[in-house]
Motif scaffolding. Structure first.
Motif, PDB file in Angstrom:
ATOM      1  N   LEU A 186      -2.527 -21.191   1.828  1.00 19.91           N
ATOM      2  CA  LEU A 186      -3.398 -20.045   2.052  1.00 19.91           C
ATOM      3  C   LEU A 186      -4.406 -19.920   0.916  1.00 19.91           C
ATOM      4  O   LEU A 186      -4.088 -20.207  -0.248  1.00 19.91           O
ATOM      5  CB  LEU A 186      -2.563 -18.761   2.151  1.00 19.91           C
ATOM      6  CG  LEU A 186      -1.587 -18.692   3.336  1.00 19.91           C
ATOM      7  CD1 LEU A 186      -0.657 -17.499   3.201  1.00 19.91           C
ATOM      8  CD2 LEU A 186      -2.361 -18.636   4.648  1.00 19.91           C
ATOM      9  N   GLU A 187      -5.597 -19.464   1.270  1.00 16.42           N
ATOM     10  CA  GLU A 187      -6.632 -19.346   0.260  1.00 16.42           C
ATOM     11  C   GLU A 187      -6.267 -18.259  -0.743  1.00 16.42           C
ATOM     12  O   GLU A 187      -6.505 -18.383  -1.939  1.00 16.42           O
ATOM     13  CB  GLU A 187      -7.955 -19.023   0.943  1.00 16.42           C
ATOM     14  CG  GLU A 187      -9.140 -19.245   0.057  1.00 16.42           C
ATOM     15  CD  GLU A 187     -10.432 -19.013   0.825  1.00 16.42           C
ATOM     16  OE1 GLU A 187     -10.439 -19.149   2.061  1.00 16.42           O
ATOM     17  OE2 GLU A 187     -11.422 -18.664   0.170  1.00 16.42           O
ATOM     18  N   LYS A 188      -5.698 -17.181  -0.211  1.00 17.32           N
ATOM     19  CA  LYS A 188      -5.314 -16.104  -1.111  1.00 17.32           C
ATOM     20  C   LYS A 188      -3.788 -16.060  -1.234  1.00 17.32           C
ATOM     21  O   LYS A 188      -3.091 -15.714  -0.296  1.00 17.32           O
ATOM     22  CB  LYS A 188      -5.834 -14.768  -0.569  1.00 17.32           C
ATOM     23  CG  LYS A 188      -5.492 -13.648  -1.523  1.00 17.32           C
ATOM     24  CD  LYS A 188      -6.318 -12.417  -1.390  1.00 17.32           C
ATOM     25  CE  LYS A 188      -5.777 -11.276  -2.258  1.00 17.32           C
ATOM     26  NZ  LYS A 188      -4.804 -11.643  -3.305  1.00 17.32           N
ATOM     27  N   LEU A 189      -3.339 -16.442  -2.410  1.00 23.01           N
ATOM     28  CA  LEU A 189      -1.897 -16.417  -2.667  1.00 23.01           C
ATOM     29  C   LEU A 189      -1.586 -15.261  -3.614  1.00 23.01           C
ATOM     30  O   LEU A 189      -2.424 -14.873  -4.431  1.00 23.01           O
ATOM     31  CB  LEU A 189      -1.464 -17.741  -3.311  1.00 23.01           C
ATOM     32  CG  LEU A 189      -1.506 -18.974  -2.407  1.00 23.01           C
ATOM     33  CD1 LEU A 189      -1.277 -20.254  -3.212  1.00 23.01           C
ATOM     34  CD2 LEU A 189      -0.470 -18.862  -1.282  1.00 23.01           C
ATOM     35  N   PRO A 190      -0.375 -14.705  -3.527  1.00 23.87           N
ATOM     36  CA  PRO A 190      -0.009 -13.646  -4.480  1.00 23.87           C
ATOM     37  C   PRO A 190       0.112 -14.241  -5.882  1.00 23.87           C
ATOM     38  O   PRO A 190       0.380 -15.428  -6.031  1.00 23.87           O
ATOM     39  CB  PRO A 190       1.358 -13.181  -3.967  1.00 23.87           C
ATOM     40  CG  PRO A 190       1.889 -14.331  -3.163  1.00 23.87           C
ATOM     41  CD  PRO A 190       0.702 -15.043  -2.590  1.00 23.87           C
ATOM     42  N   ASN A 191      -0.064 -13.423  -6.895  1.00 24.81           N
ATOM     43  CA  ASN A 191       0.164 -13.919  -8.257  1.00 24.81           C
ATOM     44  C   ASN A 191       1.620 -13.668  -8.655  1.00 24.81           C
ATOM     45  O   ASN A 191       2.358 -12.991  -7.947  1.00 24.81           O
ATOM     46  CB  ASN A 191      -0.824 -13.308  -9.257  1.00 24.81           C
ATOM     47  CG  ASN A 191      -0.575 -11.827  -9.462  1.00 24.81           C
ATOM     48  OD1 ASN A 191       0.436 -11.271  -9.032  1.00 24.81           O
ATOM     49  ND2 ASN A 191      -1.507 -11.157 -10.116  1.00 24.81           N
ATOM     50  N   THR A 192       2.020 -14.256  -9.768  1.00 24.98           N
ATOM     51  CA  THR A 192       3.440 -14.169 -10.124  1.00 24.98           C
ATOM     52  C   THR A 192       3.669 -13.936 -11.619  1.00 24.98           C
ATOM     53  O   THR A 192       2.889 -14.396 -12.455  1.00 24.98           O
ATOM     54  CB  THR A 192       4.200 -15.450  -9.695  1.00 24.98           C
ATOM     55  OG1 THR A 192       5.584 -15.291  -9.990  1.00 24.98           O
ATOM     56  CG2 THR A 192       3.675 -16.683 -10.413  1.00 24.98           C
ATOM     57  N   SER A 193       4.710 -13.205 -11.898  1.00 24.89           N
ATOM     58  CA  SER A 193       5.225 -13.149 -13.266  1.00 24.89           C
ATOM     59  C   SER A 193       6.265 -14.248 -13.377  1.00 24.89           C
ATOM     60  O   SER A 193       7.154 -14.344 -12.529  1.00 24.89           O
ATOM     61  CB  SER A 193       5.909 -11.809 -13.547  1.00 24.89           C
ATOM     62  OG  SER A 193       4.993 -10.749 -13.395  1.00 24.89           O
TER      63      SER A 193
END
Ligand code: UDP
Ligand code: MN
Length: 431
Positions: free
Chosen positions: A57-64
């Motif tokens: 996906l072009e927009k992925l969630p960010n992560t800690s």
């Protein structure tokens, strides 16, 4: 293009001197070798060839990215960080949280703070007492701000494009836990390779030992690099949607120090409306230790953790575990009413469903069977009230006499017909 010892994940050429046990004592792996290979060494790209053509996906969630550590070696910790910084799109990293579980080694104090100042995304937090890896991970998770929580051990090397395939799977369905393929970094020479059999399902036997079993034909995919369902995770390396992790209650905070938590989170995810996948296009190397180097507070009992998980989640199947491990029957689990309440509140399915729908192939490999004749109990000098117990110390396993206390599973010995006498709770090298 890099050249040098250990580059491309090749085994470091060990000399006789390098093999001395002193190199292993502090970390359970060879720290001299770690010190002699580059912090930013190259790794072989051993992904399935299809991974190079996958789109996400072009927009992925960010992560800690949360990394608990207790007395980790300097270069093994730094190599973990460098591998993340070098092989992860910066935009996907919300932060890297190093959680120090009350280490006492000097290099992990100001020296670490000073060094990490160069990485704007790295934060260091510290526990106020030794908490063990479960509550240490929880502390990191409680401070995290990213949309996804990604947990790693403090002696890992992430491989090419390891993160997007994990985040993609969560973006498709946020009630998903994902695990990378865990590759082996050899504790002697630091050579990097896939585990035997590579992509396999996570399973367990009825003594609650973690096992890996082949992917059954029913779950084969037309593209073998696609994610596949796994009943239980190995433990240390996974990613989960942050909000959903807390909806699930995080880990049971009543679990002590080390072990059992991988079953707790796995059963919970499956039984409470989610799913767990292993993702072949995501690969992370992990140093499997030769032995456990750190001290475990006395009274720590993996058996107690396992029984807690069995009592909370396994329903009538817990009986199979107690048949194999009769000494569990008299162990106390502490209060599990909050865990039971959570299970009710989340309207979780029962363990029978889990075995039928998710872990249906596990009994083919590990059928619950009648245990062989066995005896268990303690070895006690009644007059002096002293018991034989086993303790894992710096020089290995020690036997000693100690005051008998109620429920001390480290003092329980078991004997199966035809086998040797062993400590019933023998996970910390106390066998
Ligand atoms: N760890 C911790 N506190 C502990 C024991 C371990 O924070 O009391 C950390 C450790 O540094 C590592 C992770 O938890 O990053 C998993 O522990 P370990 O690597 O010893 O487990 P293994 O991979 O050998 O099963
Ligand atoms: Mn580890």
């Amino acid at each position: 293009m890099r050249t040098g010892k250990g580059e491309h994940g090749k085994p470091y050429p060990l000399t006789e001197d390098d093999r001395d046990d002193s190199a292993y004592r502090e970390n359970g792996f060879n720290i001299l070798v770690s010190n002699n290979i580059a912090l930013e060494r190259s790794l072989p790209d051993i992904r399935h060839p299809n991974c190079k053509h996958k789109v996400y996906l072009e927009k992925l969630p960010n992560t800690s990215i949360i990394i608990p550590f207790h007395n980790e070696g300097w270069t093994s910790l730094l190599r973990t960080i460098y591998s993340i910084i070098n092989r992860t799109p910066d935009i996907l990293i919300a932060e890297i949280i190093l959680v120090d579980d009350f280490s006492d080694r000097e290099h992990l104090k100001e020296k670490l703070e000073e060094y990490m100042a160069r990485f704007t995304k790295v934060r260091i937090v510290r526990t106020k007492k030794r908490e063990g890896l479960i509550r240490t991970r929880l502390l990191g998770a409680s401070m995290a701000k990213g949309e996804v929580l990604t947990f790693l051990d403090s002696h890992c090397e992430v491989n090419v494009n390891w993160l997007p395939p994990l985040l993609n799977q969560i973006a498709l369905n946020h009630k998903t836990i994902v695990c990378p393929m865990i590759d082996v970094i050899d504790h002697n020479h630091f050579g990097y390779e896939a585990q035997a059999g590579d992509a396999m399902r996570g399973a367990f036997d009825w003594e609650m030992y973690y096992k890996r079993i082949p992917i059954p034909p029913e779950l084969q995919r037309s593209d073998p690099s696609d994610p596949f369902e796994s009943p239980v995770m190995a433990g240390g390396l996974f990613a989960v949607d942050r909000e959903w992790f807390w909806e699930l209650g995080g880990y049971d905070p009543g679990l002590e120090i080390w072990g059992g938590e991988q079953y707790e989170i796995s059963f919970k995810v499956w039984m409470c409306g989610g799913g767990m996948f292993d993702v072949p296009c995501s690969r992370v190397g992990h140093i499997y230790r030769k032995y456990v180097p750190y001290k475990v507070p006395s009274g720590t009992s993996l058996a107690r953790n396992l029984k807690r998980v069995a009592e909370t989640w396994m329903d009538e199947f817990a009986e199979y575990v107690y048949q194999r491990r009769p000494e569990y029957r008299h162990l106390s689990t502490g209060d599990i009413s909050a865990q039971k309440e959570l299970r009710k509140h989340l309207k979780c399915k029962d363990f029978k469903w889990f075995m039928a729908a998710v872990a249906w192939d596990v009994p083919k490999y590990y059928p619950p069977v009648e245990p062989p004749p066995a005896a268990w109990g303690e070895i006690r000098n009644v007059a002096a009230n002293l018991c034989v117990d086993s303790k894992h110390g710096a020089t290995g396993t020690e036997l000693r006499l100690d005051i008998c206390v109620k429920d001390g599973s480290e003092r329980t010995w078991s004997h199966e017909q035809g086998s040797v006498l062993q400590a019933a709770d023998c996970y910390f090298g106390c066998c």
